[in-house]
Scaffold this motif. Structure first.
Motif, PDB file in Angstrom:
ATOM      1  N   ARG A  72       0.855  -1.193   0.000  1.00 45.16           N
ATOM      2  CA  ARG A  72       0.000   0.000   0.000  1.00 45.16           C
ATOM      3  C   ARG A  72       0.883   1.232   0.000  1.00 45.16           C
ATOM      4  O   ARG A  72       1.745   1.388   0.859  1.00 45.16           O
ATOM      5  N   LYS A  73       0.692   2.090  -1.000  1.00 46.07           N
ATOM      6  CA  LYS A  73       1.497   3.305  -1.078  1.00 46.07           C
ATOM      7  C   LYS A  73       1.149   4.244   0.065  1.00 46.07           C
ATOM      8  O   LYS A  73      -0.016   4.371   0.450  1.00 46.07           O
ATOM      9  N   LEU A  74       2.179   4.907   0.592  1.00 52.55           N
ATOM     10  CA  LEU A  74       2.004   5.861   1.680  1.00 52.55           C
ATOM     11  C   LEU A  74       2.367   7.253   1.195  1.00 52.55           C
ATOM     12  O   LEU A  74       3.243   7.416   0.340  1.00 52.55           O
ATOM     13  N   ASP A  75       1.705   8.244   1.763  1.00 50.14           N
ATOM     14  CA  ASP A  75       1.996   9.636   1.452  1.00 50.14           C
ATOM     15  C   ASP A  75       2.744  10.245   2.635  1.00 50.14           C
ATOM     16  O   ASP A  75       2.121  10.553   3.659  1.00 50.14           O
ATOM     17  N   PRO A  76       4.061  10.424   2.534  1.00 48.59           N
ATOM     18  CA  PRO A  76       4.820  10.982   3.661  1.00 48.59           C
ATOM     19  C   PRO A  76       4.402  12.384   4.048  1.00 48.59           C
ATOM     20  O   PRO A  76       4.703  12.836   5.160  1.00 48.59           O
ATOM     21  N   GLU A  77       3.680  13.078   3.166  1.00 47.58           N
ATOM     22  CA  GLU A  77       3.221  14.424   3.483  1.00 47.58           C
ATOM     23  C   GLU A  77       1.939  14.404   4.322  1.00 47.58           C
ATOM     24  O   GLU A  77       1.622  15.384   4.993  1.00 47.58           O
ATOM     25  N   ALA A  78       1.203  13.301   4.259  1.00 42.92           N
ATOM     26  CA  ALA A  78      -0.083  13.226   4.951  1.00 42.92           C
ATOM     27  C   ALA A  78       0.074  12.907   6.422  1.00 42.92           C
ATOM     28  O   ALA A  78      -0.688  13.396   7.262  1.00 42.92           O
ATOM     29  N   ALA A  79       1.050  12.055   6.755  1.00 43.88           N
ATOM     30  CA  ALA A  79       1.272  11.647   8.144  1.00 43.88           C
ATOM     31  C   ALA A  79       2.660  11.046   8.237  1.00 43.88           C
ATOM     32  O   ALA A  79       3.193  10.539   7.236  1.00 43.88           O
ATOM     33  N   PRO A  80       3.299  11.087   9.408  1.00 41.57           N
ATOM     34  CA  PRO A  80       4.591  10.414   9.567  1.00 41.57           C
ATOM     35  C   PRO A  80       4.465   8.953   9.134  1.00 41.57           C
ATOM     36  O   PRO A  80       3.490   8.275   9.502  1.00 41.57           O
ATOM     37  N   ILE A  81       5.426   8.473   8.355  1.00 41.63           N
ATOM     38  CA  ILE A  81       5.283   7.132   7.779  1.00 41.63           C
ATOM     39  C   ILE A  81       5.271   6.045   8.841  1.00 41.63           C
ATOM     40  O   ILE A  81       4.735   4.960   8.615  1.00 41.63           O
ATOM     41  N   THR A  82       5.831   6.303  10.017  1.00 38.96           N
ATOM     42  CA  THR A  82       5.805   5.297  11.076  1.00 38.96           C
ATOM     43  C   THR A  82       4.397   5.015  11.570  1.00 38.96           C
ATOM     44  O   THR A  82       4.120   3.931  12.100  1.00 38.96           O
ATOM     45  N   THR A  83       3.475   5.969  11.407  1.00 41.15           N
ATOM     46  CA  THR A  83       2.111   5.747  11.893  1.00 41.15           C
ATOM     47  C   THR A  83       1.417   4.626  11.127  1.00 41.15           C
ATOM     48  O   THR A  83       0.429   4.065  11.613  1.00 41.15           O
ATOM     49  N   ALA A  84       1.922   4.281   9.931  1.00 39.56           N
ATOM     50  CA  ALA A  84       1.350   3.174   9.170  1.00 39.56           C
ATOM     51  C   ALA A  84       1.599   1.836   9.856  1.00 39.56           C
ATOM     52  O   ALA A  84       0.971   0.828   9.505  1.00 39.56           O
ATOM     53  N   LEU A  85       2.517   1.812  10.821  1.00 41.73           N
ATOM     54  CA  LEU A  85       2.779   0.600  11.594  1.00 41.73           C
ATOM     55  C   LEU A  85       2.093   0.636  12.948  1.00 41.73           C
ATOM     56  O   LEU A  85       2.159  -0.345  13.699  1.00 41.73           O
ATOM     57  N   GLY A  86       1.446   1.754  13.273  1.00 37.57           N
ATOM     58  CA  GLY A  86       0.858   1.907  14.598  1.00 37.57           C
ATOM     59  C   GLY A  86      -0.561   2.409  14.545  1.00 37.57           C
ATOM     60  O   GLY A  86      -1.487   1.702  14.153  1.00 37.57           O
ATOM     61  N   VAL A  87      -0.732   3.668  14.912  1.00 44.23           N
ATOM     62  CA  VAL A  87      -2.080   4.213  15.087  1.00 44.23           C
ATOM     63  C   VAL A  87      -2.870   4.234  13.778  1.00 44.23           C
ATOM     64  O   VAL A  87      -4.098   4.091  13.777  1.00 44.23           O
ATOM     65  N   LEU A  88      -2.204   4.398  12.637  1.00 40.73           N
ATOM     66  CA  LEU A  88      -2.864   4.373  11.332  1.00 40.73           C
ATOM     67  C   LEU A  88      -2.622   3.061  10.594  1.00 40.73           C
ATOM     68  O   LEU A  88      -2.814   2.989   9.374  1.00 40.73           O
ATOM     69  N   GLY A  89      -2.215   2.037  11.341  1.00 37.63           N
ATOM     70  CA  GLY A  89      -1.924   0.748  10.743  1.00 37.63           C
ATOM     71  C   GLY A  89      -2.639  -0.380  11.450  1.00 37.63           C
ATOM     72  O   GLY A  89      -3.715  -0.202  12.025  1.00 37.63           O
ATOM     73  N   MET A  90      -2.025  -1.557  11.412  1.00 40.34           N
ATOM     74  CA  MET A  90      -2.647  -2.754  11.973  1.00 40.34           C
ATOM     75  C   MET A  90      -3.050  -2.610  13.436  1.00 40.34           C
ATOM     76  O   MET A  90      -4.188  -2.980  13.803  1.00 40.34           O
ATOM     77  N   PRO A  91      -2.194  -2.078  14.332  1.00 45.87           N
ATOM     78  CA  PRO A  91      -2.627  -1.947  15.731  1.00 45.87           C
ATOM     79  C   PRO A  91      -3.832  -1.028  15.895  1.00 45.87           C
ATOM     80  O   PRO A  91      -4.772  -1.342  16.639  1.00 45.87           O
ATOM     81  N   GLY A  92      -3.816   0.121  15.220  1.00 42.47           N
ATOM     82  CA  GLY A  92      -4.943   1.030  15.315  1.00 42.47           C
ATOM     83  C   GLY A  92      -6.220   0.416  14.766  1.00 42.47           C
ATOM     84  O   GLY A  92      -7.305   0.570  15.353  1.00 42.47           O
ATOM     85  N   PHE A  93      -6.094  -0.284  13.649  1.00 39.88           N
ATOM     86  CA  PHE A  93      -7.267  -0.930  13.067  1.00 39.88           C
ATOM     87  C   PHE A  93      -7.773  -2.065  13.955  1.00 39.88           C
ATOM     88  O   PHE A  93      -8.991  -2.285  14.064  1.00 39.88           O
ATOM     89  N   THR A  94      -6.861  -2.786  14.598  1.00 42.15           N
ATOM     90  CA  THR A  94      -7.256  -3.840  15.532  1.00 42.15           C
ATOM     91  C   THR A  94      -8.119  -3.264  16.650  1.00 42.15           C
ATOM     92  O   THR A  94      -9.152  -3.827  17.021  1.00 42.15           O
ATOM     93  N   ALA A  95      -7.682  -2.122  17.199  1.00 43.47           N
ATOM     94  CA  ALA A  95      -8.448  -1.467  18.264  1.00 43.47           C
ATOM     95  C   ALA A  95      -9.814  -1.026  17.750  1.00 43.47           C
ATOM     96  O   ALA A  95     -10.847  -1.254  18.398  1.00 43.47           O
ATOM     97  N   TYR A  96      -9.825  -0.394  16.601  1.00 40.65           N
ATOM     98  CA  TYR A  96     -11.058   0.143  16.012  1.00 40.65           C
ATOM     99  C   TYR A  96     -12.075  -0.966  15.733  1.00 40.65           C
ATOM    100  O   TYR A  96     -13.229  -0.911  16.182  1.00 40.65           O
ATOM    101  N   ALA A  97     -11.654  -1.982  15.001  1.00 42.51           N
ATOM    102  CA  ALA A  97     -12.581  -3.038  14.591  1.00 42.51           C
ATOM    103  C   ALA A  97     -13.011  -3.895  15.770  1.00 42.51           C
ATOM    104  O   ALA A  97     -14.196  -4.245  15.902  1.00 42.51           O
TER     105      ALA A  97
END
Length: 339
Positions: free
Chosen positions: A112-137
């Motif tokens: 999945r392509k990431l936009d480094p301008e939209a959010a820090p790319i590390t968030t794709a591994l955390g709050v905007l990634g699998m862990p965050g989605f796990t919490a949400y769902a």
């Protein structure tokens, strides 16, 4: 023809109980040229998560275990070094599942392509990634918190638990966190805004938890198991919902004999009409677009905050992972593989 060297961490032996440094091996191998239809990825960041412990065992589970001498799996943020695949260009930053290594060859599956301008790319591994989605769902689909209800979450300062409590408050529920140590408890209360937090290391932990939940517990998001579960279970209200996300306190346990408490648990499940459901986040894949939109808005409005614990160097991944299993990390644990 090799174009460089790839450092990788492989599983040297299946852990017996808590993993040891000797269960891992760091090695360097040649790196092939990507073929037509492939990409060469340079790994920038590696996510360390508790589920990886289960993949190191050979026991039957929801996913295939890592083979001996195989690269340990894990989510990564990577940069495309060389693209021979339509739709990807050199320099693109992508979310991938390339594992514990410094480079990887990909055919584009699952990227999945990431936009480094939209959010820090590390968030794709955390709050905007699998862990965050796990919490949400898990919370919204299984927990279904209602305004005024009490939601309790274990490992409340971690990547999943921290998001669970904040979403609970967004939905109008009362959030009670369980964390380990005064620093983590202060973070959960003061930075994340939970209504209450209890230190599971306290001698009177059970009494403190009961005092923090005077009306009982309506939703318990399980990340830990062990003595935390023992303290929570008696406080569950009728029709309480329990999303079971993880059991980190039990991942390293060896088979043991003792008193079988399951009949008593099942009796209370029946008597109190409890819902206890294990889940894997990929079961709710259709919710990901809604998650990305909602979470981006919550972060922008500071309704959701996050903390990252970044370790430098792939060679430090095994020790950092052992620390994760023992609660030494503070926030989402990430390894910076390359700059």
């Amino acid at each position: 023809m090799p174009i460089g060297a790839n450092t990788r961490v492989v599983l040297a032996a299946r852990p017996q109980g808590l993993p040891k440094p000797s269960d891992f091996r760091v090695e360097t191998v040649g790196l092939p040229e990507p073929a037509d239809g492939e990409l060469l990825l340079q790994i920038l960041y590696l996510s360390l998560d508790p589920y990886m412990r289960g993949r190191m065992d050979a026991a039957k589970s929801y996913a295939k275990p890592v083979e001996i001498d195989g690269v340990i799996e894990g989510g990564t943020v990577a940069r495309v070094v060389r693209s021979r695949l339509d739709g990807f260009a050199d320099g693109d930053v992508v979310l991938s599942h390339s594992g514990w290594q410094s480079f990887a060859i990909s055919d584009g599956t699952g990227l999945r392509k990431l936009d480094p301008e939209a959010a820090p790319i590390t968030t794709a591994l955390g709050v905007l990634g699998m862990p965050g989605f796990t919490a949400y769902a898990g919370l919204l689909t299984i927990g279904r918190p209602k305004p005024g209800e009490t939601v309790v979450v274990a490992a409340a300062s971690g990547a999943v638990g921290s998001v669970v409590g904040q979403i609970a408050r967004i939905k109008g529920a009362r959030a009670v966190g369980i964390a380990g140590g005064p620093n983590k408890c202060a973070f959960v209360r003061d930075e994340l805004g939970f209504d209450a937090v209890v230190d599971h290391r306290a001698k009177d932990f059970e009494a403190q938890l009961k005092a923090a939940c005077p009306n009982g517990i309506d939703v318990y998001f399980e990340n830990v198991g062990g003595h935390v579960w023992d303290a929570v279970f008696p406080l569950l209200n009728e029709f309480a919902r329990v999303p079971v996300c993880g059991l980190i306190a039990q991942y390293n346990e060896l088979p043991a004999s003792g008193v079988d408490r399951l009949p008593g648990v099942m009796r209370d499940v029946l008597r109190r009409s409890l819902t206890i459901r294990g889940f894997i986040q990929r079961e709710f894949v259709e919710q990901r677009p809604a998650f990305y939109e909602a979470m981006a808005g919550w972060i922008a409005s500071r309704k959701v905050r996050y903390r990252e614990d970044i370790v430098d160097g792939l060679h430090n991944a095994p020790d950092a992972f052992l620390g994760l299993l023992q609660g030494r990390n503070f926030g989402k644990l990430i390894v910076r593989v390359s700059r």
